[in-house]
Every structure is written in C-alpha cells, then in structure tokens.
Write a protein that holds these residues in place. Structure first.
Motif, PDB file in Angstrom:
ATOM      1  N   THR A  58       0.825  -1.202   0.000  1.00 15.93           N
ATOM      2  CA  THR A  58       0.000   0.000   0.000  1.00 15.93           C
ATOM      3  C   THR A  58       0.867   1.262   0.000  1.00 15.93           C
ATOM      4  O   THR A  58       0.573   2.222  -0.705  1.00 15.93           O
ATOM      5  CB  THR A  58      -0.913  -0.012   1.241  1.00 15.93           C
ATOM      6  OG1 THR A  58      -1.727  -1.175   1.146  1.00 15.93           O
ATOM      7  CG2 THR A  58      -1.781   1.228   1.328  1.00 15.93           C
ATOM      8  N   THR A  99      -1.072  -5.203  -4.107  1.00 14.00           N
ATOM      9  CA  THR A  99      -2.375  -5.054  -3.455  1.00 14.00           C
ATOM     10  C   THR A  99      -3.464  -5.236  -4.522  1.00 14.00           C
ATOM     11  O   THR A  99      -3.229  -5.044  -5.716  1.00 14.00           O
ATOM     12  CB  THR A  99      -2.536  -3.646  -2.841  1.00 14.00           C
ATOM     13  OG1 THR A  99      -2.512  -2.687  -3.892  1.00 14.00           O
ATOM     14  CG2 THR A  99      -1.445  -3.338  -1.835  1.00 14.00           C
ATOM     15  N   CYS A 100      -4.659  -5.553  -4.043  1.00 13.91           N
ATOM     16  CA  CYS A 100      -5.738  -5.861  -4.994  1.00 13.91           C
ATOM     17  C   CYS A 100      -6.491  -4.584  -5.355  1.00 13.91           C
ATOM     18  O   CYS A 100      -7.693  -4.474  -5.134  1.00 13.91           O
ATOM     19  CB  CYS A 100      -6.659  -6.888  -4.370  1.00 13.91           C
ATOM     20  SG  CYS A 100      -7.012  -6.512  -2.659  1.00 13.91           S
ATOM     21  N   TRP A 149      -7.438  -0.644  -2.915  1.00 14.25           N
ATOM     22  CA  TRP A 149      -8.223  -1.711  -2.278  1.00 14.25           C
ATOM     23  C   TRP A 149      -9.011  -1.186  -1.081  1.00 14.25           C
ATOM     24  O   TRP A 149     -10.121  -1.631  -0.820  1.00 14.25           O
ATOM     25  CB  TRP A 149      -7.281  -2.854  -1.859  1.00 14.25           C
ATOM     26  CG  TRP A 149      -6.253  -2.419  -0.852  1.00 14.25           C
ATOM     27  CD1 TRP A 149      -5.038  -1.864  -1.136  1.00 14.25           C
ATOM     28  CD2 TRP A 149      -6.368  -2.439   0.566  1.00 14.25           C
ATOM     29  NE1 TRP A 149      -4.384  -1.532   0.022  1.00 14.25           N
ATOM     30  CE2 TRP A 149      -5.178  -1.888   1.087  1.00 14.25           C
ATOM     31  CE3 TRP A 149      -7.344  -2.869   1.454  1.00 14.25           C
ATOM     32  CZ2 TRP A 149      -4.944  -1.759   2.462  1.00 14.25           C
ATOM     33  CZ3 TRP A 149      -7.115  -2.741   2.821  1.00 14.25           C
ATOM     34  CH2 TRP A 149      -5.925  -2.187   3.309  1.00 14.25           C
ATOM     35  N   LYS A 154     -11.198 -11.574  -6.022  1.00 11.95           N
ATOM     36  CA  LYS A 154     -11.749 -10.214  -6.014  1.00 11.95           C
ATOM     37  C   LYS A 154     -12.785  -9.949  -7.090  1.00 11.95           C
ATOM     38  O   LYS A 154     -13.376  -8.880  -7.125  1.00 11.95           O
ATOM     39  CB  LYS A 154     -10.611  -9.185  -6.177  1.00 11.95           C
ATOM     40  CG  LYS A 154      -9.459  -9.364  -5.212  1.00 11.95           C
ATOM     41  CD  LYS A 154      -9.833  -9.045  -3.771  1.00 11.95           C
ATOM     42  CE  LYS A 154      -8.722  -9.468  -2.825  1.00 11.95           C
ATOM     43  NZ  LYS A 154      -8.998  -9.186  -1.435  1.00 11.95           N
ATOM     44  N   ASP A 203      -0.767  -9.484  -2.902  1.00  9.81           N
ATOM     45  CA  ASP A 203       0.348  -9.448  -1.939  1.00  9.81           C
ATOM     46  C   ASP A 203       0.167 -10.398  -0.754  1.00  9.81           C
ATOM     47  O   ASP A 203       1.092 -11.121  -0.362  1.00  9.81           O
ATOM     48  CB  ASP A 203       0.636  -8.013  -1.476  1.00  9.81           C
ATOM     49  CG  ASP A 203      -0.576  -7.275  -0.890  1.00  9.81           C
ATOM     50  OD1 ASP A 203      -1.704  -7.820  -0.922  1.00  9.81           O
ATOM     51  OD2 ASP A 203      -0.389  -6.136  -0.417  1.00  9.81           O
ATOM     52  N   THR A 230      -0.325  -2.816   6.131  1.00 12.70           N
ATOM     53  CA  THR A 230      -1.342  -1.787   6.355  1.00 12.70           C
ATOM     54  C   THR A 230      -2.598  -2.464   6.918  1.00 12.70           C
ATOM     55  O   THR A 230      -3.258  -1.961   7.822  1.00 12.70           O
ATOM     56  CB  THR A 230      -1.663  -1.107   5.011  1.00 12.70           C
ATOM     57  OG1 THR A 230      -0.446  -0.571   4.497  1.00 12.70           O
ATOM     58  CG2 THR A 230      -2.692  -0.004   5.170  1.00 12.70           C
ATOM     59  N   SER A 231      -2.926  -3.630   6.321  1.00 14.34           N
ATOM     60  CA  SER A 231      -4.043  -4.459   6.787  1.00 14.34           C
ATOM     61  C   SER A 231      -3.465  -5.780   7.282  1.00 14.34           C
ATOM     62  O   SER A 231      -2.274  -6.027   7.131  1.00 14.34           O
ATOM     63  CB  SER A 231      -4.982  -4.745   5.615  1.00 14.34           C
ATOM     64  OG  SER A 231      -4.278  -5.446   4.594  1.00 14.34           O
ATOM     65  N   CYS A 247      -4.180 -10.020   6.815  1.00 19.38           N
ATOM     66  CA  CYS A 247      -4.933 -11.030   6.073  1.00 19.38           C
ATOM     67  C   CYS A 247      -4.614 -12.387   6.683  1.00 19.38           C
ATOM     68  O   CYS A 247      -3.441 -12.707   6.904  1.00 19.38           O
ATOM     69  CB  CYS A 247      -4.526 -11.009   4.600  1.00 19.38           C
ATOM     70  SG  CYS A 247      -4.806  -9.415   3.830  1.00 19.38           S
ATOM     71  N   GLU A 252      -9.896 -16.577   3.486  1.00 24.02           N
ATOM     72  CA  GLU A 252      -9.107 -15.382   3.796  1.00 24.02           C
ATOM     73  C   GLU A 252      -9.881 -14.465   4.729  1.00 24.02           C
ATOM     74  O   GLU A 252     -10.810 -13.772   4.321  1.00 24.02           O
ATOM     75  CB  GLU A 252      -8.772 -14.646   2.485  1.00 24.02           C
ATOM     76  CG  GLU A 252      -7.997 -13.370   2.724  1.00 24.02           C
ATOM     77  CD  GLU A 252      -7.668 -12.600   1.447  1.00 24.02           C
ATOM     78  OE1 GLU A 252      -7.859 -13.133   0.344  1.00 24.02           O
ATOM     79  OE2 GLU A 252      -7.227 -11.450   1.589  1.00 24.02           O
ATOM     80  N   ARG A 303     -13.860  -6.194   8.319  1.00 24.66           N
ATOM     81  CA  ARG A 303     -13.808  -7.078   7.144  1.00 24.66           C
ATOM     82  C   ARG A 303     -14.251  -8.485   7.552  1.00 24.66           C
ATOM     83  O   ARG A 303     -15.091  -9.083   6.911  1.00 24.66           O
ATOM     84  CB  ARG A 303     -12.392  -7.088   6.573  1.00 24.66           C
ATOM     85  CG  ARG A 303     -12.325  -7.713   5.185  1.00 24.66           C
ATOM     86  CD  ARG A 303     -10.907  -7.931   4.706  1.00 24.66           C
ATOM     87  NE  ARG A 303     -10.285  -6.746   4.155  1.00 24.66           N
ATOM     88  CZ  ARG A 303      -9.060  -6.741   3.653  1.00 24.66           C
ATOM     89  NH1 ARG A 303      -8.326  -7.845   3.637  1.00 24.66           N
ATOM     90  NH2 ARG A 303      -8.530  -5.629   3.163  1.00 24.66           N
TER      91      ARG A 303
HETATM   92  O1  5RP Z   1      -7.170  -7.435   0.464  1.00 25.70           O
HETATM   93  C1  5RP Z   1      -6.030  -7.753   0.611  1.00 25.70           C
HETATM   94  C2  5RP Z   1      -5.564  -9.058   0.191  1.00 25.70           C
HETATM   95  O2  5RP Z   1      -6.603  -9.852  -0.309  1.00 25.70           O
HETATM   96  C3  5RP Z   1      -5.023  -6.816   1.255  1.00 25.70           C
HETATM   97  O3  5RP Z   1      -5.571  -6.323   2.416  1.00 25.70           O
HETATM   98  C4  5RP Z   1      -4.654  -5.706   0.383  1.00 25.70           C
HETATM   99  O4  5RP Z   1      -4.118  -6.282  -0.778  1.00 25.70           O
HETATM  100  C5  5RP Z   1      -3.650  -4.764   1.035  1.00 25.70           C
HETATM  101  O5  5RP Z   1      -2.501  -5.374   1.512  1.00 25.70           O
HETATM  102  P1  5RP Z   1      -1.405  -4.661   2.447  1.00 25.70           P
HETATM  103  O6  5RP Z   1      -2.025  -4.418   3.781  1.00 25.70           O
HETATM  104  O7  5RP Z   1      -0.283  -5.685   2.530  1.00 25.70           O
HETATM  105  O8  5RP Z   1      -0.962  -3.426   1.768  1.00 25.70           O
END
Ligand code: 5RP
Ligand code: ADP
Length: 530
Positions: free
Chosen positions: A25, A92-93, A120, A199, A266, A301-302, A304, A334, A402
């Motif tokens: 991100t 990232t998606c 995303w 996605k 990612d 950042t998130s 998973c 996930e 989420r």
């Molecule tokens: O939805 C996701 C994966 O399915 C991730 O949260 C998204 O790609 C962001 O990733 P990151 O926190 O590593 O930047």
C-alpha cells in the motif's frame, strides 16, 4: 520467546537468480533471491497516494511502475544479468483502469487521469455493494456470504454510475494491480486465477457467471467474452507469453525475454512465502500436523488471515472458499482486518505526545515502535505488560469490519480515556490498540474453527511482524505459537517463488515449497509465552 537454528546449504555458489517485486500500500519493494531461496539484495521506494475525499483512495499506475523500475535496477546492480531466470510480481488488490490503447483513465470527478487506480481500501462504493449483496446471488457464497466494498464488482459499478463519460465508456481494460504489472512487463493481458477468484467472482471450476454481471447491471462486461476484465486465466507462477518485452526490460534494467510469472495478490504471496515453512526440529505441534493446521497472517497496512483446506469450508464473514487461489489444489479462506498497521500508525501519530516520542526515538536512533516497546517495559515494572490496559480498551474497526462481522459500517471506539496526554498515556493506548487487533485475529480464528478449520500455529509476515510486541500479543491472545521466518521479507520470497516457477527451473509452486523453503527458513523464531 525461544529462537531456533537449523543448518542450511547456504554455502553453495548461486547459479540462478530470481527477482521478486512486491507492491504494498505504501511502497514498492524488490528483492534478488537465489535458487536456495536466499534474499541477496533488497530495495524499497515509496509510492504516491491521494485521498481526494473521505473514503476515496487513489494511486497512479505510472507512478507504481516507475517505482518498480527503480527498485529492480537497484537490486540487480553488479549481478551477471544472464543468471537472472525469472521475475514475479505481487501487489495489493487495487483496481487499475486503462482505455482501449492502454492509457490511464481518471477514476475521479476531477478528471485527473494520472490517478487511475482505485485502491483496495477505498470505500466509495457503499451503495453499490449494498445492492449487490441484496441480490443474494450464488457467487456471494464464495466470498463469505457478503461481498466486501473492497472487491472489484462494486467499484466497477460505481465507475459506471458516476464517471460514465470520462471513464466507463472509454475503458478498454480493468486490471487488478498484480495483473496490470504482469501485463506491463510482457504485453500479455492474461489474468491470474488468484486475482479473478478472490476479487472478481470468477470460479476456478466454472469460470465467469453471466447471470451475476447481468443481475448487478454490468452486463456490458460480458461482451467480447469478458475481454475488458479477463478471458485468459492462468495459475499463479505460469509463464506469460515470451517473457519480458524489450521495452519493459530496458525500463527495469533486466535482459529481455526472461520468464515473467502470472502474479499473486500481496497477501497471497506472503502466504505462499510462509505456509510451507520447514519447521522440523523445533518441537512445534504443527510439525506432525497437516499444512492445513497453519494460519498465515500477513500484517502490513491491513492483516490477512490465510487458511487452506483440502475441501471447501464455508465460513460466514470470511472470504472464500477460493480454489487454487494461493496454494494449487487447496481451497483458501481469507479472513482480514482492513486496517492494522494503518490503525497503529493513526493512533500513535494522532496523540499529543507524538512529537515528544519522535524526538526521544530519534535521539536514541530507534524507530518509534522500538522506543515505545522499551517504554512499556519500563512502566510495566514487575507486572506482565498486558495488565497495563485493564481499564483502557480499543474497538479496532476504524475502517469497518472485514471479518468475521463483514460490516463496513462499524466504526472504532476507545473506552477508559483520561485527561492524561503524556508519553505513558501514548504507550498504553498503543498497547491497547495492538491488543485489540490481536483479539480481532482471535475472533477470526474462532469463527474459522467453528466452521470446520482446525488451526494450531500462526505464521506471521509483513511489516508488523517486525514489531516484537505485535507478535507477542498475537501469541498471548490467541494462545498459539507464532512462527516467524528468518527471512523477514517473506512476501518478496513469495514473489520470487513465482519467478522461479515461471523460469521452469522448478516444476510447480508446490514442489518449490519443498525445494525452496528449507534454505530460506533455516532459522525460525517462536513466540510461545502463554
Ligand atoms: O485485500 C487484501 C488481500 O486480499 C489486502 O488487504 C490488500 O491487498 C492490502 O494489503 P497490504 O495491507 O499488505 O498493503
Ligand atoms: N520495524 C517495525 N516495527 C514496527 N512496525 C513496523 C516496522 N516496520 C513496519 N512496520 C509497520 O508495518 C506497516 C507497514 O507494513 P508493510 O508490510 O510495509 O505494509 P504494506 O505492504 O501495506 O505497504 C506500517 O504500519 C508500519 O508502521
């Protein structure tokens, strides 16, 4: 905490190299990895982000590609380029929009075409996702029962309903960011099964479901056999076309023609990088258990939460089950928390004592998190650190939930605030935030187990896994051992595995987990304090 060391075959001369590129991100990272899975060089470059209005998050595909070129040139410096055998991307998606001639199109009312990526974490398509969920279409069963506003269908519908003339009518190609990167490198518009399944509602077994796109008002995407969103779908790691084009090769500083792999999102690259780790000799229960007892948690950042199974498991509020989207032949569930690293940064940076923290950390040449962890050690005195927050609690859903509640309307909350604004107060608020995130992980694990998963061990990677407090709280609060790989950049190892797979030097991603991993996971750290 216990640390274990095993012998590895790292003393051989590398004969082959692979390049992995990870677009997170906040930054793009590249690594040069050899055939033993050893990371030899690493480079990082920040990327631009725009937030033109609340819940709108945008990026630029040109800026991201330029950053990819910069970091790749850096990691291959001084290397015999002919030994570089493969290149793999993860990202990232986020949704990339290009016109019919592959030029960027604006995803904003300002008409700024350099901002052609809806990130995303963008939550602009709230009304669209509600309407999609009201259809109760059968594809929703494969995203935990409820589609997330962070997926691509609601964002596409938003573009059609809000930017018809400047974007939708002119669009020729909608890419998930990982697929945009592999197209940019090879000119091949094939999509990765990973992006489309996770996605875009594509099924590995049945393909696209026309009735879904018709029902939500995006029937125009069915035209020309789904050419705008993908009609050639490849397994992650499959080799694309004739490899790197001369133009991309020049930009990246690599030889043209080297193998380029179909990409991964990612989190999935991180999952691939850790879930098959060789843990022999450390007395972990998962050593004697199937790989399905492992939960990979990719925390940047998130966060998973990636769990795999031989048969599909339907977990309410947890995305999936997705077939072959991460490890070929396995189903994937996930779970996720939309903001974890971003939430910790937000809480710490917004506190009145933040300037004092920055000054003190700088004076000690420490990161702010190393300083805060040390500060908590000082103020906790003899009691366990967890007891510092008995009357301060954080609900961490500042950007919705989420998993497993799948409720984007939820907001954050802090209870137990006082008038204190000092550094102790900041440190304790930081601790309570980390604990809240770890409780969120526990909630996801409990929900996955109630639906049929049997999990015993966490494998963490991503930026937050570099924070010992974050890791320790996950072990304490879930009651599970946490395994970290010696190679902290496991997401990049996952991307390089894709390049290695595409090169043909290894026969499949699964085999790679056996051949590649013993070298790169030669030392594992365990956090076991319960
Ligand atoms: O939805 C996701 C994966 O399915 C991730 O949260 C998204 O790609 C962001 O990733 P990151 O926190 O590593 O930047
Ligand atoms: N050494 C560290 N200690 C504590 N937190 C860290 C460290 N390194 C990175 N982080 C945190 O990890 C998050 C970013 O992780 P990263 O994997 O780089 O994210 P992304 O892939 O989303 O760009 C940020 O919130 C950052 O504060």
């Amino acid at each position: 905490m216990v640390e274990g060391t095993m012998m590895s075959g790292r003393d051989q001369e590398p004969s082959h190299y692979y390049v992995g590129i990870d677009v997170g991100t906040g930054s793009v990272r590249a690594a040069l990895v050899d055939q033993r899975g050893l990371l030899l060089a690493f480079a990082e470059q920040p990327i631009k982000k725009w937030e033109p209005q609340f819940n709108h998050h945008e990026q630029s595909s040109e800026d991201i590609w330029a950053a990819c070129c910069l970091v790749t040139k850096e990691v291959v410096q001084g290397i015999d380029a002919h030994r570089i055998r493969g290149l793999g991307f993860d990202a990232t998606c986020s949704l990339v929009v290009l016109d019919k001639e592959f030029h960027p199109l604006p995803v904003n009312h300002e008409g700024d075409s350099s901002r052609n990526v809806i990130m995303w974490l963008d939550h602009r398509a709230v009304s669209q996702v509600h309407r999609i969920n009201e259809t109760k279409h059968r594809v929703l069963q494969y995203v935990g029962g409820v589609m997330s506003v962070e997926m691509q269908a609601p964002k596409l519908l938003w573009l059609k309903e809000n930017l018809r003339e400047i974007c939708w009518d002119k669009a020729g190609h909608f890419f998930d960011l990982p697929d945009f990167l592999s197209w940019k490198a090879t000119g091949v518009t094939a999509r990765s099964l990973c992006s489309l399944v996770c996605k875009w509602t594509y099924s590995a077994e049945k393909g696209w479901d026309d009735s879904f796109w018709k029902m939500i008002g995006l029937e125009d995407l069915i035209d020309d056999n789904y050419s705008k969103i993908g009609n050639l779908v490849l397994l992650p790691g499959a080799s694309l076309g004739i490899g790197l084009t001369p133009e991309a090769a020049r930009e990246l500083g690599l030889p043209s023609g080297i193998a380029v792999a179909a990409s991964l999102i990612d989190a999935h690259a991180g999952g691939l990088g850790v879930i098959g780790a060789d843990v022999r000799g450390h007395g972990l229960t998962c050593e004697r258990q199937p790989v399905t007892s492992r939960l990979a948690v990719i925390c940047g950042t998130s966060s998973c939460h990636m769990g795999i199974s031989k048969d599909p498991v339907f977990v309410p509020g947890v995305w999936g089950p997705y077939f072959s989207a991460m490890v070929p032949g396995f189903w994937l569930n996930e779970g996720g928390q939309s903001v974890t690293g971003k939430l910790i940064d937000h809480m710490v940076q917004g506190h009145p004592a933040f300037p004092e923290l920055q000054a003190k950390a700088t004076a000690r040449c420490q990161s702010i998190y190393a300083y805060l962890n040390g500060h908590l050690d000082l103020i906790k005195k003899a009691q366990p650190v967890g007891f510092l927050t008995v009357d301060l609690h954080v609900w961490p859903d500042f950007h919705g939930n989420r998993s497993p509640l799948a409720d984007l309307t939820l907001k954050g909350m802090v209870t137990g605030l006082t008038l204190s604004q000092d550094l102790d107060d900041l440190a304790i608020l930081y601790l309570a935030t980390v604990q809240a995130i770890a409780f969120g992980t526990r909630f996801i694990i409990e929900t996955m187990e109630a639906a049929g998963h049997s999990l015993s061990t966490l494998f963490l990677c991503g930026g937050l896994s570099k924070n010992p407090l974050f890791v320790q709280m996950h072990a304490d609060i879930t009651g599970m051992p946490v395994v970290l790989s010696q190679e902290v950049e496991s997401v990049l190892v996952g991307a390089a595995i894709l390049g290695a797979c595409a090169s043909g030097d290894f026969t499949s991603v699964q085999l790679l987990q056996v051949e590649f991993f013993p070298g790169c996971f030669s030392r594992l750290a365990f956090y076991l304090e319960l």
